[in-house]
Write an enzyme that holds these catalytic residues in place. Structure first.
Site, PDB file in Angstrom:
ATOM      1  CG  HIS A   4      16.007 -10.654  -0.047  1.00 46.39           C
ATOM      2  ND1 HIS A   4      16.908  -9.628  -0.179  1.00 46.39           N
ATOM      3  CD2 HIS A   4      15.629 -11.504   1.489  1.00 46.39           C
ATOM      4  CE1 HIS A   4      16.615  -9.142   1.414  1.00 46.39           C
ATOM      5  NE2 HIS A   4      16.147 -10.251   2.299  1.00 46.39           N
ATOM      6  N   GLY A  20       1.535  -7.855  -5.514  1.00 43.33           N
ATOM      7  CA  GLY A  20       1.418  -8.403  -4.405  1.00 43.33           C
ATOM      8  C   GLY A  20       1.493  -9.688  -4.981  1.00 43.33           C
ATOM      9  NE  ARG A  86       0.147  -1.995  -5.351  1.00 45.84           N
ATOM     10  CZ  ARG A  86      -0.334  -3.030  -4.562  1.00 45.84           C
ATOM     11  NH1 ARG A  86       0.028  -4.748  -5.021  1.00 45.84           N
ATOM     12  NH2 ARG A  86      -1.400  -2.985  -4.096  1.00 45.84           N
ATOM     13  CB  VAL A  87      -0.752  -5.040 -11.421  1.00 45.20           C
ATOM     14  CG1 VAL A  87      -0.469  -4.252 -12.936  1.00 45.20           C
ATOM     15  CG2 VAL A  87       0.204  -5.977 -11.621  1.00 45.20           C
ATOM     16  N   GLY A  88      -2.362  -4.048  -8.416  1.00 42.15           N
ATOM     17  CA  GLY A  88      -3.132  -4.448  -7.489  1.00 42.15           C
ATOM     18  C   GLY A  88      -4.082  -4.699  -6.345  1.00 42.15           C
ATOM     19  CD  GLU A 178      -1.377   0.822  -2.036  1.00 45.06           C
ATOM     20  OE1 GLU A 178      -0.622  -0.332  -2.383  1.00 45.06           O
ATOM     21  OE2 GLU A 178      -0.523   1.526  -1.796  1.00 45.06           O
ATOM     22  CD  GLU A 180       1.369  -4.417  -1.148  1.00 48.37           C
ATOM     23  OE1 GLU A 180       1.280  -5.182  -0.090  1.00 48.37           O
ATOM     24  OE2 GLU A 180       1.050  -3.910  -2.093  1.00 48.37           O
ATOM     25  CB  SER A 202     -10.424  -6.963  -4.145  1.00 48.98           C
ATOM     26  OG  SER A 202      -9.314  -5.848  -3.036  1.00 48.98           O
ATOM     27  CG  ASP A 203     -11.370  -6.019  -0.144  1.00 53.67           C
ATOM     28  OD1 ASP A 203     -12.566  -7.163  -0.101  1.00 53.67           O
ATOM     29  OD2 ASP A 203     -10.432  -5.628  -0.785  1.00 53.67           O
TER      30      ASP A 203
END
Length: 236
Positions: A4, A20, A86-88, A178, A180, A202-203
């Protein structure tokens, strides 16, 4: 060659930031990296490699949810990546959280099936690598970036049908939800690589109310998070 991520060993740096959103990967690469080149576009999972302050670093989009993200994590490890950050974004679960806050994840409750499949459904606590946690806290302090440090939860679902679950997680001290991190931390342990997660609120989903950040506020918060992540992931 991985299926992939159509890349060869050496195309990716050992340190990789993992948003993400693949378009956020492009934004981070174009905004922060020098000498940047695209190393993957297969399945619109955009990946880039360049340098930040002279240090090699890559950025790779993972998509949403543990099943697809696991493929990306596994193939990056196959390609020689050893520091996966991870940066999400996340939903804040504590009443004191504000939109745009930064969270450093210590561990991730595996409320998802993928992480549990990897450990044969045995009791397991997916935990971030200490050097990345420690580095992120110090990097944030150096630039005056406030943060929350603690456990998060990784869920299989964004639109959660289970009544009261967010409130129960909040009451148990979970900082955010979250999709992941639990599998990333699990693979870090299983494959002997460093794994961490920085999250922007973000929420806010507490006390029966839902608040959503504006696009401009989110971009500014992601910029703050990215600077901390780059300093952390590229530290010697």
């Amino acid at each position: 060659m991985p299926i992939h991520l159509r890349a060869e060993p050496g195309d990716y740096a050992e340190a990789v930031l993992l948003p993400g959103d693949p378009l956020r990967a492009r934004y981070i690469a174009e905004t922060y990296l020098d000498g940047v080149r695209e190393v993957n576009e297969e399945r619109a999972l955009y990946g880039y490699t360049g340098t930040w302050e002279g240090n090699p670093v890559s950025v790779q989009g993972t998509g949403m949810g543990c099943p697809g993200a696991t493929i990306v994590f596994e193939e990056l490890i196959q390609l020689g990546c050893t520091r996966l950050m991870r940066v999400g974004t996340c939903g804040g679960l504590q009443p004191h959280h504000k939109l745009g806050d930064l969270i450093v994840a210590l561990s991730a409750v595996p409320a998802d099936s993928t992480a549990m499949h990897l450990v044969n459904n045995e009791p397991h606590c997916p935990t971030a690598s200490w050097d990345l946690i420690h580095g992120a806290v110090h990097a944030a302090k150096e630039i005056g970036q406030p943060m929350h440090v603690g456990p998060i939860v990784t869920s299989d679902v964004f639109y959660n049908p289970i009544q009261g679950q967010y409130a129960r997680w909040s009451a148990r001290g979970v900082l955010a939800v979250e999709m992941e991190a639990a599998v990333l931390f699990t693979l870090g342990a299983l494959r002997n690589v460093h794994a961490g997660a920085l999250l922007t609120v973000s929420d806010v989903v507490v006390e029966g109310e839902f608040q959503r950040i504006t696009d401009d506020e989110l971009r500014a918060a992601v910029d703050r998070m990215t600077r901390v992540a780059l300093a952390t992931a590229t530290a010697a």
